[in-house]
Structures are given as structure tokens and as C-alpha cells.
Write an enzyme that holds these catalytic residues in place. Structure first.
Site, PDB file in Angstrom:
ATOM      1  N   SER A 124       0.844  -1.203   0.000  1.00  0.00           N
ATOM      2  CA  SER A 124       0.000   0.000   0.000  1.00  0.00           C
ATOM      3  C   SER A 124       0.871   1.241   0.000  1.00  0.00           C
ATOM      4  O   SER A 124       1.974   1.234   0.560  1.00  0.00           O
ATOM      5  CB  SER A 124      -0.871  -0.017   1.264  1.00  0.00           C
ATOM      6  OG  SER A 124      -1.438   1.252   1.485  1.00  0.00           O
ATOM      7  N   TYR A 148      -1.915  -1.259  10.780  1.00  0.00           N
ATOM      8  CA  TYR A 148      -2.208  -1.837   9.454  1.00  0.00           C
ATOM      9  C   TYR A 148      -1.043  -1.563   8.502  1.00  0.00           C
ATOM     10  O   TYR A 148      -0.510  -2.464   7.851  1.00  0.00           O
ATOM     11  CB  TYR A 148      -3.505  -1.233   8.893  1.00  0.00           C
ATOM     12  CG  TYR A 148      -3.614  -1.322   7.388  1.00  0.00           C
ATOM     13  CD1 TYR A 148      -3.937  -2.524   6.769  1.00  0.00           C
ATOM     14  CD2 TYR A 148      -3.363  -0.197   6.587  1.00  0.00           C
ATOM     15  CE1 TYR A 148      -4.002  -2.607   5.391  1.00  0.00           C
ATOM     16  CE2 TYR A 148      -3.434  -0.270   5.208  1.00  0.00           C
ATOM     17  CZ  TYR A 148      -3.755  -1.481   4.614  1.00  0.00           C
ATOM     18  OH  TYR A 148      -3.804  -1.555   3.249  1.00  0.00           O
ATOM     19  N   LYS A 152       2.060  -4.022   6.529  1.00  0.00           N
ATOM     20  CA  LYS A 152       2.455  -3.998   5.114  1.00  0.00           C
ATOM     21  C   LYS A 152       3.965  -3.799   4.991  1.00  0.00           C
ATOM     22  O   LYS A 152       4.644  -4.489   4.218  1.00  0.00           O
ATOM     23  CB  LYS A 152       1.732  -2.860   4.372  1.00  0.00           C
ATOM     24  CG  LYS A 152       0.225  -3.061   4.223  1.00  0.00           C
ATOM     25  CD  LYS A 152      -0.105  -4.210   3.301  1.00  0.00           C
ATOM     26  CE  LYS A 152      -1.591  -4.408   3.097  1.00  0.00           C
ATOM     27  NZ  LYS A 152      -1.913  -5.721   2.528  1.00  0.00           N
TER      28      LYS A 152
HETATM   29  C1  UD1 Z   1      -6.891   4.944   3.448  1.00  0.00           C
HETATM   30  C2  UD1 Z   1      -5.910   4.492   4.472  1.00  0.00           C
HETATM   31  C3  UD1 Z   1      -4.774   3.778   3.769  1.00  0.00           C
HETATM   32  C4  UD1 Z   1      -5.320   2.609   2.988  1.00  0.00           C
HETATM   33  C5  UD1 Z   1      -6.374   3.101   2.013  1.00  0.00           C
HETATM   34  C6  UD1 Z   1      -7.067   1.924   1.360  1.00  0.00           C
HETATM   35  C7  UD1 Z   1      -6.148   6.078   6.321  1.00  0.00           C
HETATM   36  C8  UD1 Z   1      -5.504   7.197   7.086  1.00  0.00           C
HETATM   37  N1  UD1 Z   1      -5.453   5.616   5.268  1.00  0.00           N
HETATM   38  O1  UD1 Z   1      -6.266   5.880   2.573  1.00  0.00           O
HETATM   39  O2  UD1 Z   1      -3.826   3.324   4.729  1.00  0.00           O
HETATM   40  O3  UD1 Z   1      -4.277   1.968   2.283  1.00  0.00           O
HETATM   41  O4  UD1 Z   1      -7.380   3.860   2.691  1.00  0.00           O
HETATM   42  O5  UD1 Z   1      -7.933   2.363   0.376  1.00  0.00           O
HETATM   43  O6  UD1 Z   1      -7.234   5.637   6.651  1.00  0.00           O
HETATM   44  N2  UD1 Z   1     -12.248  11.613   3.300  1.00  0.00           N
HETATM   45  C9  UD1 Z   1     -13.261  12.506   3.637  1.00  0.00           C
HETATM   46  N3  UD1 Z   1     -14.406  12.000   4.170  1.00  0.00           N
HETATM   47  C10 UD1 Z   1     -14.631  10.664   4.363  1.00  0.00           C
HETATM   48  C11 UD1 Z   1     -13.597   9.757   4.007  1.00  0.00           C
HETATM   49  C12 UD1 Z   1     -12.416  10.267   3.485  1.00  0.00           C
HETATM   50  O7  UD1 Z   1     -13.110  13.712   3.479  1.00  0.00           O
HETATM   51  O8  UD1 Z   1     -15.695  10.282   4.867  1.00  0.00           O
HETATM   52  C13 UD1 Z   1     -11.013  12.145   2.677  1.00  0.00           C
HETATM   53  C14 UD1 Z   1      -9.736  11.810   3.434  1.00  0.00           C
HETATM   54  O9  UD1 Z   1      -9.444  12.792   4.400  1.00  0.00           O
HETATM   55  C15 UD1 Z   1      -8.719  11.765   2.286  1.00  0.00           C
HETATM   56  C16 UD1 Z   1      -9.526  11.239   1.106  1.00  0.00           C
HETATM   57  O10 UD1 Z   1     -10.886  11.513   1.433  1.00  0.00           O
HETATM   58  O11 UD1 Z   1      -8.268  13.066   1.977  1.00  0.00           O
HETATM   59  C17 UD1 Z   1      -9.364   9.767   0.861  1.00  0.00           C
HETATM   60  O12 UD1 Z   1      -9.625   9.052   2.062  1.00  0.00           O
HETATM   61  P1  UD1 Z   1      -9.752   7.458   2.103  1.00  0.00           P
HETATM   62  O13 UD1 Z   1     -10.655   7.009   1.038  1.00  0.00           O
HETATM   63  O14 UD1 Z   1     -10.085   7.064   3.510  1.00  0.00           O
HETATM   64  O15 UD1 Z   1      -8.304   6.951   1.712  1.00  0.00           O
HETATM   65  P2  UD1 Z   1      -6.870   7.307   2.358  1.00  0.00           P
HETATM   66  O16 UD1 Z   1      -7.000   7.957   3.684  1.00  0.00           O
HETATM   67  O17 UD1 Z   1      -6.062   8.013   1.346  1.00  0.00           O
END
Ligand code: UD1
Length: 336
Positions: A124, A148, A152
């Protein structure tokens, strides 16, 4: 060639099994359905018109795993199975270390005992930690911020050591960026248990009316509109990357890490806007505080995968949004 796919009933695993079958590989799937559903197996057969062997079992059961190798002539393994929720890993670190590391060690031991030394491991982009600047290249220093991610990184290190000890191994470490989308048939896709943690499944559930509104985690980052930027990749492109990695590593030895992303970042609000436009739906949202552990910007340099694996993504952000919505709207309860 027979490929063992652990976790082949999961989100990325199931899309990869489809691509393998469509490329005429024989496939053997091991999955315990702890975070997936048996119906996905029927859907894979329906999409591909091909049969494959399936074993419902947990990787911790070494004797059963030995049996899978005894009953099939396995040439290579793609290892997806493992716990994957970041937040849960912080609450239950021992479960994550115990499950993800032990099952992986057992698998590699059984592989070695059977002379199977070709492996694709699902890593990842989380291994790049908080301090590296995008675009991220594979040679950057690695670190993690949660158990997690640490599993990895530890498994990557174990595999580096394994190759040092025995250079017959051929190992591809695939560092995923943010997989979204679903198979274009709308028959397989991501089916999270409970309220989703990740952005796209949350958006699709808001669009469907299952959730009221999206919380956007922070709008004060140093980005185009203040919201977090990520490298979203269509799950089918990602699945195709596994086939390319497998093909490459069947004919060479060594251990190599590859970024699988598009190389392009989109902010949370840009993704929301693209989703609304392509699907003609509205996504109500509110801005809330930052989520701890999030970086402002994370996107890949994909030149290594392009050069060595001869792989590049074919689908754009509109395809990702359309296919995510098609899956959600046709399967509101996932596979249930
Ligand atoms: C997350 C994990 C990462 C994992 C990946 C798998 C975390 C900190 N990281 O990545 O380790 O490998 O998922 O797909 O959890 N966001 C919102 N609202 C929401 C959800 C997300 O604003 O309800 C934003 C987050 O702040 C981020 C972006 O959307 O900027 C993407 O978030 P997300 O889909 O959770 O992925 P990652 O955090 O990049």
C-alpha cells in the site's frame, strides 16, 4: 499456469480473479469470507464464463493450506488476504500483527516447502508515511503511522530478506494508491461492512440515501481547494496491474516494489464534483475537522510500473465515478 489467490473473494481480489481468468490462467481461490460474501464467486463465473477452484478456509490453518498445494499444481501466488481497516488496527494492534504477519509467514513457508517461489504481494502507498513529497517514487524512505500500515511494511521487509536468503524467489510488491470503481458489468464491487471508512463508498451511500451527508475531513490543507488530494485508481486497472506483475515476475528473479496509481491527484471536492456530474446526483456535504493521520497530498510516480511492467491505467475519473455508482445502485446491500 495455476495461480493461488488468497483473499480472492474480496474487493481487489475478485477483480483480479476476473482478469486472471480472462487471460487464461487457472485460478485457485482461498478465502474465509470474513470480509466478503460467497455470492461474489457466482458473479465472477457469470462475468468470465470460466470455472475455478475455491477453498473456504482461513490462512492460519496450515494443514489445510498444505492440502491446497497438494491438490493443485500451483505456479505462483497473489496474496491479498488480511485485515485492512486502519482505524480498527489502531484499536486492535495485536489482532492485526498476529493475523496479518502469522498468516503471511505460514503461507510463505508452505510455498517454500512446495518449491513455489513466485509471489505478488499487495502492499500500500501507506508505506510512504507522512513525510515524503508527491509524486512518490519507490525508492523513498518508508515509514508508517498505524499498525495496518506497519504490517504492510514489515511484510515487505520480510520479503526483501527472503530474497537475500534465496535468490530463486521472484517477488512483486504492489503499492496501491486509492482503488475505487467497480467492474463495468456492475456485478462485482466493493461491499464494506457497516459504515464505510473510505471516501468513495461513503459518497455512493450518500448518493443512494443510506447516509445523510458526507463529512469532508478538512478544507485547510495546502491544496487546490484545501481538501486532501489522492491518486484514485480504477480497480480494474489495478487488477490488470497484478496480471502484468505476475507475467513479468514469472520470467525474472528478484524483489521489486511498484507503485500502482494513475500519477494524477484529485481533491475530495474534485472527486465529489466529478461524481455528481457523471451520475447526475447530488452529494450533500459538510466540512469537518481533519482526520488524524491524513496527509494533504498523496500521488504516485508511476514510471517504474510503466517501464518495467509495461502497464498503464486506461480508465479516468469519470469511469471510476460511473462504475462505483453503477455497482452501488444495482446492489444497494452489496452481495447480501
Ligand atoms: C486509506 C488508508 C490507507 C489505505 C487506504 C485503502 C487512512 C488514514 N489511510 O487511505 O492506509 O491503504 O485507505 O484504500 O485511513 N475523506 C473525507 N471524508 C470521508 C472519508 C475520506 O473527506 O468520509 C477524505 C480523506 O481525508 C482523504 C480522502 O478523502 O483526503 C481519501 O480518504 P480514504 O478514502 O479514507 O483513503 P486514504 O486515507 O487516502
Amino acid at each position: 499456469m495455476a495461480i493461488l489467490v488468497t483473499g480472492g473473494a474480496g474487493y481487489i481480489g475478485s477483480h483480479t480473479v476476473v482478469e486472471l481468468l480472462e487471460n487464461n490462467f487457472d485460478v485457485v481461490v482461498v478465502d474465509d469470507f470474513s470480509n466478503s460474501h460467497p455470492e461474489v464467486l457466482n458473479r465472477i463465473k457469470e462475468i468470465t464464463g470460466r470455472e475455478f477452484r475455491f477453498y473456504e478456509q482461513n490462512l492460519m490453518d496450515k494443514a489445510k493450506l498444505e492440502k491446497v498445494f497438494a491438490e493443485n499444481s500451483i505456479d505462483a501466488v497473489i496474496h491479498f488476504a488480511g485485515f485492512k481497516a486502519v482505524g480498527e488496527s489502531v484499536e486492535k494492534p495485536l489482532d492485526y500483527y498476529y493475523n496479518n504477519l502469522t498468516s503471511t509467514l505460514l503461507l510463505y513457508d508452505v510455498m517454500r516447502n512446495n518449491g513455489v517461489k513466485k509471489l505478488v504481494f499487495t502492499s500500500s502507498a501507506t508505506v510512504y508515511g507522512l513525510n515524503n513529497k508527491s509524486p512518490l517514487t519507490e525508492d523513498l524512505p518508508l515509514s508508517t503511522t498505524n499498525p495496518y500500515g506497519s504490517t504492510k511494511l514489515m511484510i515487505e521487509q520480510i520479503l526483501q530478506d527472503l530474497y537475500v536468503s534465496d535468490d530463486e524467489w521472484s517477488i512483486a510488491l504492489l503499492r496501491y494508491f486509492n482503488p475505487i470503481g467497480a467492474h463495468e458489468s456492475g456485478r462485482i464491487g466493493e461491499s464494506p461492512n457497516g459504515i464505510p471508512n473510505n471516501l468513495m463508498p461513503y459518497i455512493t451511500q450518500v448518493a443512494f440515501g443510506k447516509l445523510e451527508q458526507l463529512s469532508v475531513f478538512g478544507d485547510d490543507y495546502d491544496t487546490v481547494d484545501g481538501t486532501g488530494v489522492r491518486d484514485y485508481i480504477h480497480v480494474v486497472d489495478l487488477a490488470k496491474g497484478h496480471v502484468k506483475a505476475l507475467e513479468k515476475h514469472c520470467s525474472r528473479r528478484g524483489v521489486e516494489a511498484y507503485n500502482l496509481g494513475t500519477g494524477q491527484g484529485y481533491s475530495v471536492l474534485q472527486l465529489v464534483e466529478a461524481f455528481e456530474k457523471v451520475n447526475s446526483v447530488e452529494i450533500p456535504y459538510q466540512i469537518t475537522g481533519r482526520r488524524s493521520g491524513d496527509v494533504a497530498v498523496c500521488y504516485a510516480d508511476v514510471s517504474k510500473a510503466s517501464l518495467i511492467l509495461n502497464w498503464k491505467t486506461e480508465k479516468n475519473i469519470e469511469d471510476m465515478c460511473r462504475d462505483s455508482w453503477k455497482w452501488q445502485s444495482k446492489n444497494p446491500e452489496g452481495y447480501r
